[in-house]
Enzyme design. Structure first.
Site, PDB file in Angstrom:
ATOM      1  N   MET A 153      -7.633   1.942  -7.686  1.00 27.04           N
ATOM      2  CA  MET A 153      -7.356   1.114  -6.515  1.00 27.04           C
ATOM      3  C   MET A 153      -7.581  -0.353  -6.881  1.00 27.04           C
ATOM      4  O   MET A 153      -8.672  -0.726  -7.312  1.00 27.04           O
ATOM      5  CB  MET A 153      -8.290   1.517  -5.373  1.00 27.04           C
ATOM      6  CG  MET A 153      -8.265   0.591  -4.176  1.00 27.04           C
ATOM      7  SD  MET A 153      -6.759   0.739  -3.210  1.00 27.04           S
ATOM      8  CE  MET A 153      -7.186  -0.344  -1.825  1.00 27.04           C
TER       9      MET A 153
ATOM     10  N   HIS B 219       5.050  11.810 -10.857  1.00 25.31           N
ATOM     11  CA  HIS B 219       5.236  10.361 -10.803  1.00 25.31           C
ATOM     12  C   HIS B 219       6.175   9.916 -11.919  1.00 25.31           C
ATOM     13  O   HIS B 219       7.361  10.137 -11.839  1.00 25.31           O
ATOM     14  CB  HIS B 219       3.876   9.657 -10.877  1.00 25.31           C
ATOM     15  CG  HIS B 219       3.927   8.212 -10.513  1.00 25.31           C
ATOM     16  ND1 HIS B 219       4.303   7.786  -9.266  1.00 25.31           N
ATOM     17  CD2 HIS B 219       3.645   7.094 -11.231  1.00 25.31           C
ATOM     18  CE1 HIS B 219       4.264   6.456  -9.226  1.00 25.31           C
ATOM     19  NE2 HIS B 219       3.869   6.017 -10.415  1.00 25.31           N
TER      20      HIS B 219
ATOM     21  N   CYS C  24       0.788  -1.234   0.000  1.00 28.40           N
ATOM     22  CA  CYS C  24       0.000   0.000   0.000  1.00 28.40           C
ATOM     23  C   CYS C  24       0.824   1.292   0.000  1.00 28.40           C
ATOM     24  O   CYS C  24       0.364   2.322  -0.489  1.00 28.40           O
ATOM     25  CB  CYS C  24      -0.942   0.035   1.212  1.00 28.40           C
ATOM     26  SG  CYS C  24      -1.821  -1.504   1.537  1.00 28.40           S
TER      27      CYS C  24
ATOM     28  N   HIS D  57      -0.971   8.186 -16.079  1.00 26.22           N
ATOM     29  CA  HIS D  57       0.040   7.190 -15.685  1.00 26.22           C
ATOM     30  C   HIS D  57       0.620   6.590 -16.958  1.00 26.22           C
ATOM     31  O   HIS D  57       0.241   5.503 -17.386  1.00 26.22           O
ATOM     32  CB  HIS D  57      -0.586   6.119 -14.801  1.00 26.22           C
ATOM     33  CG  HIS D  57       0.438   5.311 -14.042  1.00 26.22           C
ATOM     34  ND1 HIS D  57       1.302   4.439 -14.662  1.00 26.22           N
ATOM     35  CD2 HIS D  57       0.737   5.257 -12.716  1.00 26.22           C
ATOM     36  CE1 HIS D  57       2.080   3.873 -13.746  1.00 26.22           C
ATOM     37  NE2 HIS D  57       1.764   4.352 -12.560  1.00 26.22           N
TER      38      HIS D  57
ATOM     39  N   CYS E  55       1.482   3.874  -3.111  1.00 29.82           N
ATOM     40  CA  CYS E  55       0.473   4.837  -3.561  1.00 29.82           C
ATOM     41  C   CYS E  55       0.027   5.780  -2.446  1.00 29.82           C
ATOM     42  O   CYS E  55      -0.258   6.952  -2.697  1.00 29.82           O
ATOM     43  CB  CYS E  55      -0.745   4.113  -4.121  1.00 29.82           C
ATOM     44  SG  CYS E  55      -0.457   3.320  -5.717  1.00 29.82           S
ATOM     45  N   HIS E  56      -0.045   5.271  -1.226  1.00 31.98           N
ATOM     46  CA  HIS E  56      -0.612   6.068  -0.128  1.00 31.98           C
ATOM     47  C   HIS E  56       0.445   6.715   0.765  1.00 31.98           C
ATOM     48  O   HIS E  56       0.103   7.557   1.594  1.00 31.98           O
ATOM     49  CB  HIS E  56      -1.534   5.197   0.723  1.00 31.98           C
ATOM     50  CG  HIS E  56      -2.687   4.622  -0.044  1.00 31.98           C
ATOM     51  ND1 HIS E  56      -3.808   5.356  -0.350  1.00 31.98           N
ATOM     52  CD2 HIS E  56      -2.884   3.398  -0.590  1.00 31.98           C
ATOM     53  CE1 HIS E  56      -4.658   4.598  -1.037  1.00 31.98           C
ATOM     54  NE2 HIS E  56      -4.114   3.401  -1.204  1.00 31.98           N
TER      55      HIS E  56
END
Length: 545
Positions: free
Chosen positions: A91, A328, A50, A370, A53-54
């Site tokens: 997600m 990113h 996780c 992305h 991304c978080h």
């Protein structure tokens, strides 16, 4: 007595957590009680699955913030559903990867304050540095019969390995142990050395000239990382390597042939918009400039692009460009002058002019771009364009990249295509191809996540065709079988796709003829554990995309 004392400590920790969450006084509801073992297990799951991304501190970036004041407000049922089934915005649905007990632990963990991870300085980094084969003991010429140009480095994510696969025979040449969840492979300018970095921040240097390609050096640059690159400017080829960490937020410049750490530079600072201090501005994409002796480094949370001049490390010169938050990935335009960098949660592509070391333009695109490296091609109306797909919607944005001959389209979205859905991670083409390939591995719809969309460059208005890549792999019905990351072979005649399944399930690589779009080969091997990224040596070496 020991069990009673443990219960008292656990209760006190829960009460302290409630105090921290509330800020002043006590929260109306304390976070769910967890034993030390449960907390440690959940922390490991979060880090591995996780945090990318978080964020380690759970402040969010590509993914939503997951701090306790948010998670406790949502409650157990919402969190469990969100983790289990995912969302159309990108997600993943974790029900096939994590057990119900794992998800239950995560739900509890997310309602506790995130633990502060330790720092990782030069002492700690040096403690991990290991030269496995000294430079003097390495070959002075290529010692094998491999066609290195058509060799693929394939990430075996959950195995913590890369598989070197021969592009002609489609056979695994060798599997090499690396770090956990290898993220990318990058080639040295000479095409001899392969650099891989894992999400555990371990960098491994592989010598492809050896009789049997092998790791010759390794190092950890932190606790979590995603990016590595080597120097490519004329006269500085392969002299240095650089790796960027997610935690601690820093980048490390190393000797190119030994990975000996030379300089650590922290990235903590203030955001480009509100100019508030951010404690966790992670290093995302790194790309080597062809215009100057620069490493171009994306700082995710602060939204800054750093042009790091490596020509004088003792007097380091860094040009800081304010771009947009949540930078990113990204790649070059066709001229290798303009870095097209995705600020994904800002729905923006930052165009960086590597020659002038300045921001050329901020371009608004679709929801959560992305692109991977993106796709360069000649549009019949717009001229040269660079394209990105999106995590958050089905659109494909085409940005004009020719300010000389097509100034009316330069640095703006000249046009869009409608793809097969959101949840896309990579878009790909090749200078010799007449196709664009777009994956959707994080789309919650199984038909979308197990297939690929392909567009005809000579007839873009006709829309996309869908190829059932997972079906062609013939792995049965077990697992999620996400189809991810198109990658071309050296001459652009084939496209390779990963059929990414669970660690205990069968995965495969499907090879498609680019011209006919017909199935050409399926690579199956018990060693292909969770294959994701694939990096052709020649294309990676020369930034061909």
């Amino acid at each position: 007595m020991k069990n009673k004392l443990s219960s008292i400590i656990t209760g006190a920790s829960t009460l302290l957590a409630a105090t921290l969450i509330a800020g002043t006084g006590f929260a109306k509801q304390a976070p769910p009680a967890m034993t030390d073992h449960e907390f440690a297990t959940a922390k490991k799951i979060y880090f591995e699955r996780c945090a990318g991304c978080h964020g380690v501190l759970r402040k969010g970036a590509t993914g939503k913030p997951l701090t306790p004041e948010i998670t406790m407000d949502h409650g157990n049922d919402y969190l469990e559903g969100f983790i289990t089934y995912g969302s159309p915005a990108g997600m993943p649905n974790w029900e096939e990867t994590l057990s119900k007990s794992d998800i239950s632990l995560l739900v509890k963990y997310l309602q506790h304050p995130p633990p502060q991870p330790p720092e990782f300085g030069m002492k700690e980094i040096m403690g991990t540095w290991n030269v496995l084969v000294p430079v003097k003991n390495r070959p002075t010429r290529k010692m094998n019969n491999l066609d290195l140009d058509n060799l693929f480095s394939v990430t075996l994510r959950d195995a913590g390995e890369v598989a070197l696969i021969d592009g002609h025979s489609k056979k695994i040449v060798k599997v090499i142990k690396t770090g956990y969840a290898v993220h990318i492979s990058r080639m040295s300018s000479s095409g001899r050395y392969l650099y891989v970095v894992g999400r555990d921040a371990k960098v491994v240097l592989i010598d492809l000239w050896m009789r049997s390609p092998s790791a010759v050096a390794e190092i950890k640059v932190g606790m979590e990382a995603r990016s590595v690159e080597t120097s490519k400017y004329k006269g500085w080829e392969d002299k240095y390597a650089v790796a960027g960490a997610y935690w601690p937020p820093q980048y490390v410049i190393m000797d190119g042939d030994t990975l000996k750490p030379i300089k650590i530079v922290a990235t903590r600072g203030n955001t480009v918009d509100t100019q508030e201090y951010h404690p966790e501005p992670r290093v995302a994409a790194i790309i080597a400039s062809h215009e100057h002796p620069d490493f171009i480094i994306n700082i995710k949370e602060t939204g800054k692009v750093l042009m790091v001049d490596y020509s004088d490390l003792a007097n380091l010169s860094v040009t800081t460009i304010d771009a947009a938050r949540f930078l990113h990935d990204g790649g070059w335009d066709s001229t290798h002058r303009y870095f097209m960098s995705a600020a994904n949660k800002s729905d923006t592509i930052a165009v960086i002019n590597s020659k002038t070391r300045k921001l050329e333009k901020l371009v608004k695109v679709g929801s959560i771009p992305h692109p991977g490296r993106g796709a360069n091609f000649i549009h019949p109306d717009f001229g040269p364009v660079w394209a990105t797909s999106h995590l958050g919607d089905e659109s494909i944005s085409m940005i004009g990249t020719d300010p000389i001959n097509h100034p009316q389209y330069a640095w703006k979205v000249a046009g869009t295509l409608e793809g097969a859905g959101g949840g896309s991670l990579f878009i790909k083409t090749h200078p010799r191809s007449r196709n664009i390939w777009v994956d959707t591995p994080l789309n919650p719809d199984t038909d979308a996540s197990q297939s690929i969309a392909v567009f005809d460059l000579d007839n873009l208005k006709s829309g996309y065709k869908v190829l059932p890549i997972a079906k062609w792999a013939n792995l049965g019905s077990e697992g999620v079988q996400r189809v991810v990351q198109p990658e071309y072979n050296a001459d652009g005649s084939e496209v390779w796709f990963s059929v990414w399944n669970g660690a205990k399930q069968k995965s495969a690589i499907v090879v498609v003829d680019d011209k006919t779009r017909k199935l050409k080969a399926v690579i199956k091997d018990s060693r292909l554990i969770t294959p994701t990224g694939k990096f052709n040596v020649l294309n990676t070496q020369h930034d061909v995309y």
